[in-house]
Design a protein around this motif. Structure first.
Motif, PDB file in Angstrom:
ATOM      1  N   PRO A 129      49.393  34.078  37.754  1.00  0.00           N
ATOM      2  CA  PRO A 129      48.073  34.633  38.069  1.00  0.00           C
ATOM      3  C   PRO A 129      48.188  35.625  39.218  1.00  0.00           C
ATOM      4  O   PRO A 129      49.149  35.593  39.997  1.00  0.00           O
ATOM      5  CB  PRO A 129      47.269  33.392  38.477  1.00  0.00           C
ATOM      6  CG  PRO A 129      48.288  32.411  38.953  1.00  0.00           C
ATOM      7  CD  PRO A 129      49.509  32.652  38.126  1.00  0.00           C
ATOM      8  N   GLY A 130      47.196  36.517  39.309  1.00  0.00           N
ATOM      9  CA  GLY A 130      47.264  37.568  40.321  1.00  0.00           C
ATOM     10  C   GLY A 130      46.062  37.598  41.253  1.00  0.00           C
ATOM     11  O   GLY A 130      45.006  37.044  40.955  1.00  0.00           O
ATOM     12  N   ILE A 131      46.261  38.265  42.378  1.00  0.00           N
ATOM     13  CA  ILE A 131      45.153  38.509  43.302  1.00  0.00           C
ATOM     14  C   ILE A 131      44.195  39.513  42.678  1.00  0.00           C
ATOM     15  O   ILE A 131      42.979  39.418  42.815  1.00  0.00           O
ATOM     16  CB  ILE A 131      45.673  39.022  44.659  1.00  0.00           C
ATOM     17  CG1 ILE A 131      46.517  37.943  45.346  1.00  0.00           C
ATOM     18  CG2 ILE A 131      44.513  39.426  45.564  1.00  0.00           C
ATOM     19  CD1 ILE A 131      47.116  38.377  46.674  1.00  0.00           C
ATOM     20  N   THR A 132      44.750  40.487  41.982  1.00  0.00           N
ATOM     21  CA  THR A 132      43.945  41.440  41.220  1.00  0.00           C
ATOM     22  C   THR A 132      44.547  41.553  39.832  1.00  0.00           C
ATOM     23  O   THR A 132      45.632  41.024  39.570  1.00  0.00           O
ATOM     24  CB  THR A 132      43.901  42.815  41.911  1.00  0.00           C
ATOM     25  OG1 THR A 132      42.982  43.670  41.193  1.00  0.00           O
ATOM     26  CG2 THR A 132      45.268  43.493  41.941  1.00  0.00           C
ATOM     27  N   GLY A 133      43.832  42.200  38.929  1.00  0.00           N
ATOM     28  CA  GLY A 133      44.344  42.314  37.572  1.00  0.00           C
ATOM     29  C   GLY A 133      43.615  43.379  36.769  1.00  0.00           C
ATOM     30  O   GLY A 133      42.696  44.049  37.260  1.00  0.00           O
ATOM     31  N   TRP A 134      44.025  43.519  35.513  1.00  0.00           N
ATOM     32  CA  TRP A 134      43.450  44.520  34.614  1.00  0.00           C
ATOM     33  C   TRP A 134      41.961  44.270  34.407  1.00  0.00           C
ATOM     34  O   TRP A 134      41.159  45.197  34.317  1.00  0.00           O
ATOM     35  CB  TRP A 134      44.206  44.492  33.294  1.00  0.00           C
ATOM     36  CG  TRP A 134      43.893  45.585  32.334  1.00  0.00           C
ATOM     37  CD1 TRP A 134      43.494  45.448  31.035  1.00  0.00           C
ATOM     38  CD2 TRP A 134      43.991  47.002  32.563  1.00  0.00           C
ATOM     39  NE1 TRP A 134      43.325  46.677  30.444  1.00  0.00           N
ATOM     40  CE2 TRP A 134      43.628  47.650  31.359  1.00  0.00           C
ATOM     41  CE3 TRP A 134      44.344  47.780  33.662  1.00  0.00           C
ATOM     42  CZ2 TRP A 134      43.603  49.040  31.228  1.00  0.00           C
ATOM     43  CZ3 TRP A 134      44.324  49.172  33.535  1.00  0.00           C
ATOM     44  CH2 TRP A 134      43.953  49.781  32.334  1.00  0.00           C
ATOM     45  N   THR A 135      41.564  43.011  34.353  1.00  0.00           N
ATOM     46  CA  THR A 135      40.145  42.669  34.207  1.00  0.00           C
ATOM     47  C   THR A 135      39.356  43.096  35.435  1.00  0.00           C
ATOM     48  O   THR A 135      38.252  43.628  35.321  1.00  0.00           O
ATOM     49  CB  THR A 135      39.982  41.157  33.985  1.00  0.00           C
ATOM     50  OG1 THR A 135      40.624  40.805  32.758  1.00  0.00           O
ATOM     51  CG2 THR A 135      38.519  40.760  33.922  1.00  0.00           C
ATOM     52  N   GLN A 136      39.913  42.875  36.626  1.00  0.00           N
ATOM     53  CA  GLN A 136      39.200  43.168  37.870  1.00  0.00           C
ATOM     54  C   GLN A 136      38.933  44.665  38.037  1.00  0.00           C
ATOM     55  O   GLN A 136      37.930  45.050  38.624  1.00  0.00           O
ATOM     56  CB  GLN A 136      39.990  42.645  39.076  1.00  0.00           C
ATOM     57  CG  GLN A 136      39.851  41.144  39.293  1.00  0.00           C
ATOM     58  CD  GLN A 136      40.345  40.334  38.110  1.00  0.00           C
ATOM     59  OE1 GLN A 136      41.449  40.533  37.629  1.00  0.00           O
ATOM     60  NE2 GLN A 136      39.508  39.424  37.632  1.00  0.00           N
ATOM     61  N   THR A 171      42.505  49.048  42.320  1.00  0.00           N
ATOM     62  CA  THR A 171      41.887  47.951  43.063  1.00  0.00           C
ATOM     63  C   THR A 171      41.339  48.423  44.400  1.00  0.00           C
ATOM     64  O   THR A 171      40.260  47.986  44.824  1.00  0.00           O
ATOM     65  CB  THR A 171      42.906  46.817  43.284  1.00  0.00           C
ATOM     66  OG1 THR A 171      43.294  46.291  42.008  1.00  0.00           O
ATOM     67  CG2 THR A 171      42.317  45.705  44.137  1.00  0.00           C
ATOM     68  N   ALA A 172      42.079  49.314  45.067  1.00  0.00           N
ATOM     69  CA  ALA A 172      41.634  49.807  46.373  1.00  0.00           C
ATOM     70  C   ALA A 172      40.242  50.419  46.268  1.00  0.00           C
ATOM     71  O   ALA A 172      39.365  50.157  47.105  1.00  0.00           O
ATOM     72  CB  ALA A 172      42.628  50.827  46.914  1.00  0.00           C
ATOM     73  N   GLY A 173      39.991  51.201  45.222  1.00  0.00           N
ATOM     74  CA  GLY A 173      38.676  51.804  45.027  1.00  0.00           C
ATOM     75  C   GLY A 173      37.604  50.773  44.734  1.00  0.00           C
ATOM     76  O   GLY A 173      36.476  50.867  45.240  1.00  0.00           O
ATOM     77  N   ARG A 174      37.950  49.754  43.930  1.00  0.00           N
ATOM     78  CA  ARG A 174      36.979  48.712  43.605  1.00  0.00           C
ATOM     79  C   ARG A 174      36.602  47.896  44.843  1.00  0.00           C
ATOM     80  O   ARG A 174      35.453  47.513  45.020  1.00  0.00           O
ATOM     81  CB  ARG A 174      37.539  47.770  42.527  1.00  0.00           C
ATOM     82  CG  ARG A 174      37.851  48.434  41.195  1.00  0.00           C
ATOM     83  CD  ARG A 174      36.609  48.999  40.514  1.00  0.00           C
ATOM     84  NE  ARG A 174      36.876  49.405  39.156  1.00  0.00           N
ATOM     85  CZ  ARG A 174      37.374  50.571  38.780  1.00  0.00           C
ATOM     86  NH1 ARG A 174      37.688  51.465  39.715  1.00  0.00           N
ATOM     87  NH2 ARG A 174      37.566  50.867  37.513  1.00  0.00           N
ATOM     88  N   VAL A 175      37.584  47.627  45.709  1.00  0.00           N
ATOM     89  CA  VAL A 175      37.324  46.841  46.914  1.00  0.00           C
ATOM     90  C   VAL A 175      36.356  47.575  47.831  1.00  0.00           C
ATOM     91  O   VAL A 175      35.400  46.986  48.353  1.00  0.00           O
ATOM     92  CB  VAL A 175      38.644  46.528  47.658  1.00  0.00           C
ATOM     93  CG1 VAL A 175      38.366  45.998  49.061  1.00  0.00           C
ATOM     94  CG2 VAL A 175      39.460  45.516  46.864  1.00  0.00           C
ATOM     95  N   PHE A 176      36.581  48.865  48.024  1.00  0.00           N
ATOM     96  CA  PHE A 176      35.712  49.619  48.920  1.00  0.00           C
ATOM     97  C   PHE A 176      34.296  49.770  48.356  1.00  0.00           C
ATOM     98  O   PHE A 176      33.330  49.829  49.102  1.00  0.00           O
ATOM     99  CB  PHE A 176      36.312  51.002  49.211  1.00  0.00           C
ATOM    100  CG  PHE A 176      37.475  50.947  50.151  1.00  0.00           C
ATOM    101  CD1 PHE A 176      37.329  50.455  51.438  1.00  0.00           C
ATOM    102  CD2 PHE A 176      38.732  51.375  49.746  1.00  0.00           C
ATOM    103  CE1 PHE A 176      38.403  50.387  52.313  1.00  0.00           C
ATOM    104  CE2 PHE A 176      39.812  51.311  50.612  1.00  0.00           C
ATOM    105  CZ  PHE A 176      39.656  50.826  51.898  1.00  0.00           C
TER     106      PHE A 176
END
Length: 198
Positions: A129-136, A171-176
């Motif tokens: 499992p990951g901290i982030t992934g394709w779904t996220q 992920t960086a863009g999604r987090v911000f």
């Protein structure tokens, strides 16, 4: 190569973000008390359980019957802010160091979901499992469970070092932006109750 990359990046991020993690822990201790880290058994590679680490985002409130209050009643304002920007996930960098998780992979869900998966959905556990992934990075909790699992399995079938780099950059863009943290009408993630026609 993936394990070496995961270890090196997780170690670097822990060192870089240690002031943020310490400040977050201190804020949680001040506003919600101890403990500051939440541990819960989740299925890892091949469904084997491990203790996932997260910063605590909920109070310990219970009802008259002694049972925990619903998530929406226990989720604090601080917890909402931590979830919005995924700061509650930072302790999982230690799960990556221990080899229980990867930086990229399907998110570790609840143990109680294991008997509810179809055979195809269960393939999401063929990788760590990951901290982030394709779904996220493709909708997160705005998606239905079936769509999320389909994206997880797509990742299992198409995983590569370059895809992981792409997911990390996205992920960086999604987090911000803080988007897709919870589905409309739900304070936390909607519970999975199985796929119709399984």
């Amino acid at each position: 190569m993936k394990r070496t990359f995961d270890f090196a990046v997780a170690l670097g991020l822990i060192m870089l973000l240690s002031p943020v993690m310490l400040a977050t822990a201190a804020l949680i201790a001040w506003r919600m008390g101890l403990p500051v880290v939440f541990r819960q058994q989740r299925p890892g590679l091949h469904g084997c359980p491990f203790a996932v680490l997260k910063f605590r985002t909920m109070s310990d409130g219970v009802g008259p019957d002694g049972q925990p209050l619903p998530d929406e009643a226990r989720l604090t304002a601080l917890g909402t802010a931590l979830r919005r920007f995924s700061l509650d996930e930072l302790p999982q960098l230690f799960n990556v160091l221990r080899g229980e998780m990867s930086l990229v992979g399907p998110r570790p869900l609840l143990m109680e979901y294991l008997p509810l998966y179809t055979r195809e959905q269960m393939r999401r556990h063929d990788v760590r499992p990951g901290i982030t992934g394709w779904t996220q990075v493709n909708g997160r909790n705005d998606l239905s469970w079936e769509d999320k699992f389909a994206l997880d399995v797509w990742y299992v079938d198409h995983r590569s070092f370059w895809l992981d780099l792409r997911i990390l950059a996205m992920t960086a863009g999604r987090v911000f932006s803080g988007s897709g943290v919870s589905k409309e009408g739900f304070a936390t993630t909607e519970k999975f109750r199985g796929t119709a026609g399984k």
